[in-house]
Every structure is written in structure tokens, then in C-alpha cells.
Scaffold this motif. Structure first.
Motif, short mmCIF file in Angstrom:
data_model
loop_
_atom_site.label_atom_id
_atom_site.label_comp_id
_atom_site.label_asym_id
_atom_site.label_seq_id
_atom_site.Cartn_x
_atom_site.Cartn_y
_atom_site.Cartn_z
N GLU A 77 66.30 -28.16 -33.55
CA GLU A 77 67.03 -28.10 -32.28
C GLU A 77 66.81 -26.73 -31.65
OE1 GLU A 77 71.58 -28.08 -30.45
OE2 GLU A 77 71.24 -28.26 -32.62
N ARG A 89 65.30 -26.25 -23.73
CA ARG A 89 66.18 -27.37 -24.03
C ARG A 89 66.05 -28.46 -22.97
NH1 ARG A 89 70.32 -26.96 -27.74
NH2 ARG A 89 71.58 -28.42 -26.52
N HIS A 93 64.79 -32.25 -23.51
CA HIS A 93 65.68 -33.33 -23.10
C HIS A 93 64.97 -34.29 -22.16
CE1 HIS A 93 68.57 -35.20 -20.31
NE2 HIS A 93 69.35 -35.30 -21.38
#
Length: 324
Positions: free
Chosen positions: A298, A306, A310
Motif C-alpha cells: 500500500e 495513491r 486507485h
């Protein structure tokens, strides 16, 4: 052991020539009195050590004296044999020379050491071609003649002309002052200066090399470890490199480390995962590496990474929405 000390004394005199008792004591980390006793023991055993008095006096071996390696102990022989068992033997084009040296070492060992050291070396493996996940190490090939020319120039202190292909550029001839050679994770590098500026060249990108007759402009002594650390730090702090904070499952940690340029910090997380601050070449490199780890990693920062991960995951989910 005294036998080891006597062999070290002989080898030191062979390599350095005439030395005083104080110098020998300092190099061997024994008292001058012990050195004098060892000199007497060598003379009694037929080793031609002679002394010379005066300002430039000391102890020396007669010219032409040769030694056998009968003083090498088991662990020393084992260390050499183990070093020759890994793929690092190809570093700097010295594979055949190392193989020849190992044969000479084995042949010179006392019979009592030869069998036991050889058997023990078979039970040690250094840097195999694949890891436990059957991933092959990326070994970069360097032309043999090119490597010989580079190595000779480095060791002889001569200037070097190389036909070098930088990333995404056509090869060009460059004249450099070689400083040293470094091998890291099966990749070889030439450390040099060019017009007084520091340069680092990947050996696999050197298409041809010519040793020039003029002397290289470089210091007489060099600390390659320090130079490599300094150049690595400059490399990591320059360009468009991306610093990323990431959590990773312990089972995939090594896979992640195999893709990053550097690890800046690491700490355990509460759930057994690891939190790391790592450096990637750029944002595209970071996205590619973390995407391949799937749910086992992560990205915590930067936010742009991020969002990119995503959006990529959302696109895949939308593609297969009718299969849910």
C-alpha cells in the motif's frame, strides 16, 4: 598460531621488500622481540632472510626466493574456494584468472587440507543464478576485449578512450581518467573523471575501449568505498527521483526491495507488515512496481501515487464489473 605468523612474515617480506623489525611488528601486530625470534626461526628452517644495518637497513629475503602455500590454514583455503564458487568470479573479466588461481591454491595445499577444504567448499554456494522464487539475476554482459582494455587502463593509471552508449543516446567516444572499478549486484561500473568532472559509467554500455599512452590525472591513493557512497548519494538526490512511503507484506518485502533505487528508512508496523521510505526512479517506476505487488503493498504517500493506483484499480474493476 606461530606457523601462520611465520608465513605472514615471509609473504610480507616478499611483497614489500626490506623492512625494519619495528615495521614488521606494526604490520603483524606483534612485538619487535617476537619478530626477531621469528626471523631466527625462519633462518634456522632454511628461509634465506638476511639483515642489513644502517639508516636504510632492515630484513629482506634473497632475490628469487619463492614460497609455497603450505602455511595456509583450512579456513583461509575454504574462503578462497568459496569465493570462486559464485557468479562474482566473472567480475571485471577475471573469471579465468580466478579459476586458474584456485587451481594453484588447491595444488599447493597440504594433503591434509586439500580434501577437507574441497569437500567443505562444495557445501557453500555464493549468489546462485536464481532465488527461491526462481527469479534469475540480471547479469550484464561485457565484451571480453573491452573489459581487458578498461581494466588495464585502471590498474596502469593510463587515460582511457571509451565508446559509450548512455541511456537512450547514440554511442559516443569519450576520453576519461579512470579511478577504479566497482561491481554491485552483478553490474559493473567504471568510476572516472572527464575534464575534471566526476563520471560513473556502466560497463555493459561500453561498446569499445582503448588504453591511451598518457598518464591518467588522478590521485595516487583512492578510497573507492567512500567515492561510491558519495556518488550514490548524489545520484539519489538528483533528477526526478520519487520518494515513496509504503507498507508491504513481509512475504513480498524482498520483491519490493529488488525494484527500488534505495531504502531511506524502515520500521515494523503493528500488523506485522513493514513501513518503508524508498526511492524510485520516477512516478511511473513507482506505480509499476507497486501495482505488481497487488494487495500485498500500500502506497501511503505521495497522494498522487495513491490516486494513480486507485484509478488503475478502478479501471480494471470496471472492465470486469459484469463478472461480479
Amino acid at each position: 598460531m606461530r606457523a601462520d605468523r611465520l608465513v605472514s612474515l615471509v609473504l610480507l617480506l616478499r611483497q614489500r621488500g626490506r623492512l625494519t623489525a619495528d615495521t614488521l611488528a606494526r604490520e603483524l601486530e606483534f612485538s619487535p622481540r617476537t619478530v626477531l625470534r621469528d626471523i631466527e626461526a625462519l633462518s634456522a628452517a632454511g628461509v634465506p632472510v638476511h639483515s642489513e644495518r644502517g639508516r636504510h637497513g632492515g630484513f629482506a629475503l634473497l632475490p628469487g626466493f619463492r614460497t609455497e602455500l603450505t602455511g595456509m590454514n583450512h579456513d583461509e583455503a575454504l574462503a578462497l574456494l568459496a569465493a570462486g564458487s559464485g557468479r562474482g568470479e566473472q567480475a571485471f573479466g577475471l573469471g579465468s584468472a580466478l579459476a586458474s588461481a584456485i587451481r594453484k591454491v588447491v595444488d599447493a595445499l597440504p594433503e591434509s587440507h586439500r580434501a577437507t577444504a574441497g569437500d567443505a567448499a562444495q557445501r557453500l554456494l555464493v549468489d546462485p543464478e536464481t532465488d527461491l522464487l526462481a527469479r534469475r539475476a540480471a547479469v550484464e554482459e561485457v565484451d571480453g576485449a573491452t573489459m581487458i582494455a578498461v581494466r588495464r587502463a585502471v590498474l596502469a593509471g593510463r587515460r582511457l578512450r571509451i565508446h559509450y552508449a548512455a541511456a537512450d543516446r547514440a554511442p559516443q567516444w569519450r576520453t576519461v581518467d579512470p579511478i577504479g572499478l566497482v561491481t554491485v549486484r552483478e553490474r559493473g561500473y567504471l568510476l572516472a573523471t572527464r575534464s575534471g568532472e566526476d563520471r560513473t559509467y556502466r560497463l555493459s554500455r561500453v561498446r569499445a575501449a582503448e588504453e591511451l599512452p598518457e598518464a591518467a590525472q588522478r590521485p595516487d591513493r583512492v578510497d573507492l568505498d567512500r567515492i561510491w557512497r558519495e556518488r550514490s548519494a548524489r545520484f539519489l538526490s538528483g533528477g526526478d527521483h520519487l520518494s515513496v512511503r509504503v507498507r508491504v507484506h513481509p512475504g513480498r518485502r524482498e520483491e519490493l526491495l529488488g525494484t527500488v533505487l534505495a531504502v531511506r528508512a524502515e520500521a515494523p508496523d503493528a500488523d506485522g507488515w513493514s513501513r518503508l521510505e524508498v526511492t524510485f526512479q520516477d512516478a511511473r517506476h513507482a506505480e509499476w512496481a507497486l501495482w505488481h505487488l497487488g494487495p500485498d503493498a500500500e502506497a501511503l504517500s505521495p497522494p498522487s501515487l495513491r490516486r494513480a493506483l486507485h484509478d488503475r484499480a478502478a479501471g480494471i474493476a470496471a472492465r470486469y464489473a459484469d463478472s461480479a
